[in-house]
Design an enzyme around this catalytic site. Structure first.
Site, PDB file in Angstrom:
ATOM      1  N   LYS A 114      44.885  50.769  52.956  1.00 14.39           N
ATOM      2  CA  LYS A 114      45.801  51.129  51.870  1.00 14.39           C
ATOM      3  C   LYS A 114      47.126  50.400  52.106  1.00 14.39           C
ATOM      4  O   LYS A 114      47.808  50.633  53.110  1.00 14.39           O
ATOM      5  CB  LYS A 114      46.030  52.635  51.852  1.00 14.39           C
ATOM      6  CG  LYS A 114      46.846  53.104  50.665  1.00 14.39           C
ATOM      7  CD  LYS A 114      46.813  54.627  50.603  1.00 14.39           C
ATOM      8  CE  LYS A 114      47.356  55.143  49.292  1.00 14.39           C
ATOM      9  NZ  LYS A 114      48.764  54.872  49.076  1.00 14.39           N
ATOM     10  N   ARG A 135      52.980  49.991  37.415  1.00 12.39           N
ATOM     11  CA  ARG A 135      52.264  51.249  37.260  1.00 12.39           C
ATOM     12  C   ARG A 135      52.997  52.227  36.352  1.00 12.39           C
ATOM     13  O   ARG A 135      52.382  52.929  35.547  1.00 12.39           O
ATOM     14  CB  ARG A 135      52.119  51.838  38.656  1.00 12.39           C
ATOM     15  CG  ARG A 135      51.293  53.020  38.764  1.00 12.39           C
ATOM     16  CD  ARG A 135      51.527  53.634  40.147  1.00 12.39           C
ATOM     17  NE  ARG A 135      51.816  55.021  39.972  1.00 12.39           N
ATOM     18  CZ  ARG A 135      50.882  55.955  39.998  1.00 12.39           C
ATOM     19  NH1 ARG A 135      49.641  55.631  40.250  1.00 12.39           N
ATOM     20  NH2 ARG A 135      51.202  57.212  39.800  1.00 12.39           N
ATOM     21  N   GLU A 174      47.993  45.325  44.647  1.00 12.38           N
ATOM     22  CA  GLU A 174      49.254  45.762  45.222  1.00 12.38           C
ATOM     23  C   GLU A 174      50.148  44.540  45.443  1.00 12.38           C
ATOM     24  O   GLU A 174      49.689  43.524  45.977  1.00 12.38           O
ATOM     25  CB  GLU A 174      48.937  46.442  46.569  1.00 12.38           C
ATOM     26  CG  GLU A 174      49.977  47.400  47.058  1.00 12.38           C
ATOM     27  CD  GLU A 174      49.940  48.777  46.382  1.00 12.38           C
ATOM     28  OE1 GLU A 174      49.187  48.970  45.403  1.00 12.38           O
ATOM     29  OE2 GLU A 174      50.699  49.652  46.842  1.00 12.38           O
ATOM     30  N   CYS A 428      75.118  53.802  87.571  1.00 13.09           N
ATOM     31  CA  CYS A 428      75.410  54.480  88.838  1.00 13.09           C
ATOM     32  C   CYS A 428      75.232  53.426  89.929  1.00 13.09           C
ATOM     33  O   CYS A 428      74.140  52.886  90.102  1.00 13.09           O
ATOM     34  CB  CYS A 428      74.441  55.632  89.061  1.00 13.09           C
ATOM     35  SG  CYS A 428      74.560  56.288  90.734  1.00 13.09           S
TER      36      CYS A 428
END
Ligand code: IVH
Length: 668
Positions: A114, A135, A174, A428
């Site tokens: 996807k 869309r 897409e 340190c």
């Protein structure tokens, strides 16, 4: 939480979620990820469940969609563009399959990745692109044909001569922006001081809705097809047929789709296959699309709400979530770096429980304005270390405390220092600081260093706590009898650990050099040093100048090496190793089939992991590099390699080889 506090929190959550929704759905902008917003929404609906009287009709829990913009011409879709219902695990896949099997027998599923982009419908008449429509709300979209025409992967005319090039063919897919292009564009914007885009999806969506098509052409967008529709539905008997045809017609489709028997187990095995590999894909993905392969069954199963019954989206566990910062503590690493670390309310992200996140340094905490008590968005992907992306100051109630970097080491009270004035990190300086010692020993035993099994964090803490060891060399003096005095050990485990330690008395020089933890010395630098100087004694005498002569060694590393060997504390430690009989093996120049050949590996290899591949290269005398440079000999291209590595390799004339050719080189 009292009702009054709940009411205040609810109001703040609603305002923020609404802002997010408006930005995301109406303006195509993102102020936070979808997963983070979902997480806030989840908190809101829990509070509303607890106090139902506080629910109002305008709460984000009560609304479904945003308002459309009207910049472009609105066009009705010939067939509605649907969404997918989400499933998250095997039992939900199983319930879905049981549900649809009651209606119609289903025997084959089609599975694809996807993609996280924006859906677009392309209308072809007699093979020629006529219209591209977004869309929109599913029924009506916006006509963006001019913009979509600029996307090179969209065919303006369909390939070949078939029934699909006659009459009307609608192709859906897409529009995505690749991760690499997105990163490059954002880097450029950052350098120019411009606002950054939130993610590739939003950038792609924003680009497609530009009125000036020239701007679209300048951005690299891609169209990946996933569906084809014809007036006569018999033209497309299955989803796999649609993909194969789309590919022939000239579209990008995922050719590695799966077709599996219709059981939840099979779906999960495909999901597992992609779980890690998906991060190497060029685009973002948060799951799979699972469809009934037979299109006539798929159609007959019909629609419920906004989604087809015959398909679902299988979602990987969310990679972002919101949680609260309970405290910010400072931890001291093996080199003394003091790192602010957020202690979080535990939350499950990407399938694992997260309760700590590094904040890197004081400046980073200030830059992200993270305060104790803040609600924050955290991100975790795969086995990546969890990270706080941002705080949500909108949700503060005034009780949050800013972080103040301590002046002293929280472990040994030594005053923290900066090695250089312009450095971001406080350190340190006490070599014997308990936290530094513990991390030093763990590093020495770690996989890439001496690889001593059983000497992980818990055992190191126990051994130090019991006073059985005080620093790394002491591990070689441990006896079974000593270990048996501790609760954690029994006969077998004690013997195992002592044997594992004793077995590592003659490490290779590079592993030992890496293991003793000199700053800036990664494993490849350790290999370079070992190959050049052959022994610890030689390295003890070396000067910055001599080091800088070595290929791949710069001034930072050179100074760090000289400083380490020049420190009397470290000389004492080396002496102790010697007294315990630890003798690193002088590394002979490996004259192998790949002597001096330089390799970069990119993408995923089928046959072995990156570290294993690097080890194989080194064993044969070759050099493993992290990025392509002028002197690289081979770029090994695994699956899904990014375009920029390839371009760079081509620019430098570096030979690009596939995995099979790489394995062949290892055989010679
Ligand atoms: S198939 C009913 N395949 O996901 C729509 N869709 O939530 C099923 N998407 O709007 C379409 N990658 O834009 C399909 N490989 C893929 C996809 C995919 C992304 C999008 C699509 C759709 C949304 C559904």
């Amino acid at each position: 939480m009292s009702k009054k506090e709940a009411a205040e929190r609810i109001l703040k959550l609603r305002t923020l979620i609404n802002e997010y929704r408006h930005a995301y759905h109406v303006l195509d902008k993102s102020i936070m990820s979808e997963a983070a917003a979902d997480s806030l929404k989840h908190e809101l609906s829990q509070l509303e469940d607890e106090y139902p009287e506080l629910i109002t009709p305008d709460s984000p829990t009560q609304r479904v969609a945003g308002q459309p913009l009207t910049k472009f011409r609105s066009v009705a879709h010939s067939q509605r563009m649907l969404s997918l219902n989400d499933v998250f695990d095997e039992s939900e896949v199983d319930s879905w399959l049981k549900r649809i099997n009651k209606l119609l027998p289903v025997n084959e599923l089609f599975i694809d990745i996807k993609m996280d982009g924006l859906a677009c419908a392309l209308v072809y008449e007699d093979g020629v692109l006529q219209q591209a429509i977004t869309r929109g709300d599913g029924f009506t979209g916006e006509e963006v044909t001019m913009n979509v025409r600029t996307i090179e992967s969209v065919p303006l005319r369909l390939n070949g001569d078939s029934k699909f090039t006659k009459g009307r063919t609608e192709v859906r897919g897409e529009i995505v922006m690749y991760k690499e292009d997105f990163a490059a564009l954002n880097a450029k914007r950052e350098a120019e001081g411009q606002a950054l885009f939130a993610n590739p999806r939003n950038l792609a969506a924003g680009t497609i809705r530009q009125l000036d098509a020239k701007l679209v052409a300048a951005r690299k967008l891609h169209f990946h097809a996933y569906d084809m529709q014809r007036q006569n539905s018999n033209d497309v008997p299955s989803h796999s047929f649609a993909y194969d045809s789309l590919s022939e017609l000239g579209f990008i489709v995922n050719k590695k789709y799966d077709i599996v028997p219709a059981t939840a187990k099979e779906v999960i095995s495909v999901a597992d296959k992609w779980e890690e590999k998906r991060h190497d894909l060029p685009f973002n993905t948060d799951g799979l699309v699972v469809k009934v392969n037979d299109r006539s069954i798929y159609e007959r199963l019909g629609i419920v709400g906004k989604a087809p019954r015959g398909a679902v989206a299988y979602k990987y566990p969310a990679e972002q979530s919101t949680t609260k910062v309970i405290d910010i503590i400072v931890s001291i690493g093996r080199t003394g770096a003091a790192t602010p670390t957020a202690v979080l309310e535990p939350v499950v992200v990407a399938g694992s429980r997260v309760q700590m996140a590094t904040l890197h340094n004081e400046g980073e905490v200030a830059r992200k304005d993270i305060r104790i008590g803040d609600t924050v968005i955290i991100h975790k992907a795969g086995d990546i270390i969890p990270e706080i992306i941002q705080s949500l100051p909108e949700l503060r109630n005034g009780s949050e405390q800013p972080f103040v970097m301590p002046k002293q080491c929280p472990e040994c009270s030594t005053e923290l220092v900066k090695l250089k004035a312009d450095e971001a990190v406080w350190r340190c300086p006490n070599n014997l600081c308990p936290s530094r010692v513990q991390n030093r020993i763990q590093h020495y035993a770690s996989k890439t260093a001496l690889d001593i099994e059983g000497l992980g964090e818990k055992n190191v803490i126990t051994l130090l706590g019991a006073g059985l060891i005080r620093d790394t060399p002491d591990i070689y003096g441990l006896t079974v009898e000593q270990l048996l005095t501790l609760d954690r050990f029994a006969e077998v485990s004690a013997n195992k650990l002592v044997n594992a330690i004793q077995a590592k008395k003659a490490p290779t020089l590079e592993r030992f050099l890496f293991g003793i933890g000199i700053r800036h010395i990664g494993i490849q630098t350790a290999v370079d040093l070992a190959r050049h100087f052959h022994s610890i004694d030689a390295l003890s005498q070396v000067t910055v100048d001599e080091l800088e002569q070595v290929d791949g060694i710069g001034s930072v590393v050179a100074e760090s090496v000289v400083a380490w060997f020049g420190d009397p504390d470290n000389q004492r430690i080396l002496e102790q190793f010697k007294n315990h009989g630890v003798i690193p093996q002088e590394t002979q120049q490996v004259i192998g089939s790949l002597t001096d050949k330089k390799f970069v590996i990119t993408g995923t290899l089928e046959s072995m992991g990156r570290e294993a591949a690097a080890e194989e290269v080194r064993k044969r005398g070759g050099v493993f590099q992290n990025s392509v440079s002028k002197d690289t000999n081979y770029l090994v291209a695994g699956a899904n390699i990014g375009a920029s590595k390839r371009t760079k390799a081509e620019k430098y004339g570096v030979e690009i080889i596939e995995e099979a050719a790489f394995l062949k080189l290892l055989e010679d």
